[in-house]
Design an enzyme around this catalytic site. Structure first.
Site, mmCIF file in Angstrom:
data_model
loop_
_atom_site.group_PDB
_atom_site.id
_atom_site.type_symbol
_atom_site.label_atom_id
_atom_site.label_comp_id
_atom_site.label_asym_id
_atom_site.label_seq_id
_atom_site.Cartn_x
_atom_site.Cartn_y
_atom_site.Cartn_z
ATOM 1 N N SER A 92 -7.773 -6.194 4.578
ATOM 2 C CA SER A 92 -6.752 -5.045 5.063
ATOM 3 C C SER A 92 -5.903 -5.130 3.517
ATOM 4 C CB SER A 92 -5.810 -5.679 6.027
ATOM 5 O OG SER A 92 -4.423 -4.638 6.606
ATOM 6 N N SER B 123 -14.501 -6.174 9.053
ATOM 7 C CA SER B 123 -15.742 -7.177 8.921
ATOM 8 C C SER B 123 -15.889 -7.805 8.333
ATOM 9 C CB SER B 123 -17.029 -6.167 9.175
ATOM 10 O OG SER B 123 -16.761 -5.231 8.103
HETATM 11 N N1 LIG Z 1 -7.431 2.722 -5.466
HETATM 12 C C1 LIG Z 1 -7.364 2.694 -4.672
HETATM 13 N N2 LIG Z 1 -8.088 2.849 -3.667
HETATM 14 C C2 LIG Z 1 -6.886 2.266 -1.966
HETATM 15 N N3 LIG Z 1 -6.495 2.863 -1.723
HETATM 16 C C3 LIG Z 1 -5.159 1.887 -2.925
HETATM 17 C C4 LIG Z 1 -5.751 2.285 -3.565
HETATM 18 N N4 LIG Z 1 -4.102 1.994 -5.168
HETATM 19 C C5 LIG Z 1 -3.729 1.941 -4.062
HETATM 20 N N5 LIG Z 1 -3.405 2.299 -3.201
HETATM 21 C C6 LIG Z 1 -2.857 1.941 -1.641
HETATM 22 O O1 LIG Z 1 -3.274 1.310 -0.881
HETATM 23 C C7 LIG Z 1 -3.047 1.262 0.236
HETATM 24 C C8 LIG Z 1 -4.301 0.801 1.025
HETATM 25 O O2 LIG Z 1 -4.218 1.039 2.783
HETATM 26 P P1 LIG Z 1 -5.589 1.425 3.485
HETATM 27 O O3 LIG Z 1 -6.120 2.505 3.404
HETATM 28 O O4 LIG Z 1 -4.368 1.074 4.984
HETATM 29 O O5 LIG Z 1 -6.115 -0.004 3.641
HETATM 30 P P2 LIG Z 1 -7.465 -0.623 4.570
HETATM 31 O O6 LIG Z 1 -7.800 0.456 5.567
HETATM 32 O O7 LIG Z 1 -7.833 -1.615 4.324
HETATM 33 O O8 LIG Z 1 -6.662 -1.637 5.853
HETATM 34 C C9 LIG Z 1 -2.407 2.240 0.504
HETATM 35 O O9 LIG Z 1 -1.418 2.089 0.965
HETATM 36 C C10 LIG Z 1 -3.429 2.839 -0.949
HETATM 37 O O10 LIG Z 1 -2.493 4.014 -1.140
#
Ligand SMILES: Nc1ncnc2c1ncn2[C@@H]1O[C@H](COP(=O)(O)OP(=O)(O)O)[C@@H](O)[C@H]1O
Ligand SMILES: [Mg+2]
Length: 205
Positions: free
Chosen positions: A41, A113
């Protein structure tokens, strides 16, 4: 010609489509399959899936995101986060992703997953179409990002079975692609993903 395969024990009959997958790929101008994102997450699955969907759409491609939170509002609204329920959730999503992929769409799934066996089961039902993509960031980085405030709640004991805190995450041994989101910015991660998608699906099969 209509061909059927029948399972007499359960009265189940599979009907054969009149449009082949190859024909769908030719019409779409690209092949289809499943980009199966897995990661903790906060690792970046949703962020990257939605932006990759946008990029592929802008190429004129057929792509669609299946995302954890959205699926849990509908298809899996009856399931929780125990190992059994996560297993059933991933099984359902795997079957849905396969149906989408067989209809010619590039499916991007964004689910934690956490169990290797669940991911492998999806690979086994769609071996030619499944690509495992590890959206990789350490627990420390994900916890620092905590975009939905879930780690804080999990540390307070307010969320049971939280991956990384009170439930395991099994890192992929040999993913088709690893996206290191703590080392690369979002745009660079997207470049990596788009290049991989074009390599994988850019021909008509
Ligand atoms: N290289 C990166 N790729 C994706 N998200 C990033 C990256 N660097 C920082 N972030 C930040 O990390 C967070 C990821 O959250 P999210 O996409 O909701 O994760 P997940 O769906 O895996 O739980 C976001 O706030 C995003 O802006
Ligand atoms: Mg998400």
């Amino acid at each position: 010609m209509r061909r059927t395969v029948t399972n007499p024990d359960r009265n189940i009959t599979f009907s054969q489509h009149h449009v082949s997958l190859q024909e769908r790929w030719q019409q779409n101008g690209h092949a289809s399959g499943i980009l199966w994102f897995t990661g903790l997450s906060g690792s970046g699955k949703t962020t990257l899936a939605l932006n990759l969907e946008r990029r592929l759409f802008d190429r004129g491609w057929h792509a669609c995101v299946l995302d954890g939170d959205n699926v849990r509002h509908g298809l899996s609204s009856d399931l929780g986060f125990s190992q059994h329920d996560r297993e059933e959730n991933i099984r359902r999503i795997g079957e849905v992703a396969k149906l989408f992929a067989l209809s010619g769409v590039i499916v991007i799934t964004a689910f934690i997953s956490p169990y290797r066996s669940d991911r492998d089961r999806v690979r086994n039902i769609a071996p030619d179409m499944f690509r495992e993509v590890h959206i990789d960031a350490s627990l420390e980085v994900c916890e620092r990002r905590d975009p939905k405030g879930l780690y804080v709640k999990a540390r307070q004991g307010l969320i049971a079975d939280f991956t990384g805190i009170s439930a395991p995450y099994e890192t992929p041994h040999k993913p088709e692609l690893r996206v290191p989101t703590q080392e690369l910015g979002i745009a660079d991660c997207l470049d990596l993903l788009e290049t991989y998608a074009v390599e994988s699906f850019g021909r008509e099969g």
